[in-house]
Design a protein around this motif. Structure first.
Motif, PDB file in Angstrom:
ATOM      1  N   GLY A  58      -3.032  -1.389  -2.491  1.00  0.00           N
ATOM      2  CA  GLY A  58      -3.959  -0.514  -1.794  1.00  0.00           C
ATOM      3  C   GLY A  58      -3.406   0.880  -1.566  1.00  0.00           C
ATOM      4  O   GLY A  58      -2.229   1.151  -1.827  1.00  0.00           O
ATOM      5  N   GLU A  92       0.831  -1.200   0.000  1.00  0.00           N
ATOM      6  CA  GLU A  92       0.000   0.000   0.000  1.00  0.00           C
ATOM      7  C   GLU A  92       0.865   1.249   0.000  1.00  0.00           C
ATOM      8  O   GLU A  92       1.965   1.265   0.556  1.00  0.00           O
ATOM      9  CB  GLU A  92      -0.992   0.005   1.160  1.00  0.00           C
ATOM     10  CG  GLU A  92      -0.410   0.034   2.542  1.00  0.00           C
ATOM     11  CD  GLU A  92      -1.517  -0.005   3.600  1.00  0.00           C
ATOM     12  OE1 GLU A  92      -2.521  -0.713   3.402  1.00  0.00           O
ATOM     13  OE2 GLU A  92      -1.357   0.676   4.629  1.00  0.00           O
ATOM     14  N   SER A  97      -8.266  -0.029   0.653  1.00  0.00           N
ATOM     15  CA  SER A  97      -7.648   1.180   1.201  1.00  0.00           C
ATOM     16  C   SER A  97      -7.787   1.149   2.713  1.00  0.00           C
ATOM     17  O   SER A  97      -8.595   0.402   3.264  1.00  0.00           O
ATOM     18  CB  SER A  97      -8.309   2.449   0.645  1.00  0.00           C
ATOM     19  OG  SER A  97      -8.068   2.595  -0.734  1.00  0.00           O
TER      20      SER A  97
END
Length: 224
Positions: free
Chosen positions: A90, A64, A111
């Motif tokens: 993400g 992420e 997310s």
């Protein structure tokens, strides 16, 4: 390595189940924070992607990148999504509807929010998007449960409400975050966390913690 699929076609339950399935295979999420130069220099961006490519080839599943409200962030994430379609990719630190819209447009898998924002969470659900909220007290956890939230990030874990025992909420998959190293994974799993987010202690923008490669190699050997 997970197979490639278009995240847009999956419903929210399938996205959650996929996330949990991959988390069982690899219980850490690498949070990579690009240096400012990555957004200003094409050479720096290419080097950043080469660094990530190196560890992804070793078997990394989760990555992420913090959301940034600019076109260069969108370009970077678009490059990563196109180059690594199999990756559970993400965005982190979402704070408004635009950050969710950007993430959906990029076909990201999930997310995370730093803190609990009920309106933002409901907005993500309406848009069939997996948003994992951050929180550290019982009140927010109970509020999230009332919204049928089933994945929660405890952040920062060092400041978690002492009265919050995550083992009392068996319907929730908890992820620990905040100043966590790869060596901490076993400890957090023993405390009831399904996974952890590893940030600068795993990758400081220039080099990776070598222990990450040991874990990835060990998992590959188990898969054989």
């Amino acid at each position: 390595m997970p197979t490639t699929f278009n995240n847009n076609y999956l419903n929210l339950i399938e996205k959650i189940n996929n996330f949990k399935k991959y988390l069982k295979c690899q219980s850490f999420i690498l949070l990579a924070r690009p240096k400012d130069s990555v957004y200003k220099s094409e050479l720096a961006k290419k080097q950043f992607i080469r660094d990530l490519n190196f560890i992804i080839e070793k078997g990394l599943i989760f990555l992420e990148i913090p959301w940034n409200d600019n076109e260069n962030w969108l370009d970077l994430m678009s490059d990563l999504r196109g180059k690594f379609p199999h990756l559970q990719l993400g965005s982190a630190s979402l704070s408004n509807k635009k950050s969710i819209d950007d993430s959906i447009k990029l076909d990201l898998n999930y997310s995370m929010m730093r803190f609990w924002n009920k309106d933002l969470y409901i907005y993500s659900k309406k848009n069939n998007y997996l948003l994992i909220p951050g929180m550290r007290n019982i009140k927010d956890v109970k509020d999230a449960i009332s919204c049928n939230c089933c994945m929660i990030k405890i952040f920062p874990v060092s400041n978690k409400d002492i009265l919050l025992d995550i083992n009392n909420f068996n319907q929730i998959s908890f992820i620990g975050a905040g100043d966590i190293a790869i060596n901490d994974i076993r400890k957090f799993k023993s405390l009831g966390y399904q996974g952890v987010v590893v940030g600068s202690k795993g990758y400081d923008g220039e080099k990776f913690d070598p222990k990450i490669f040991e874990i990835l190699k060990s998992r590959k050997l188990k898969d054989k």
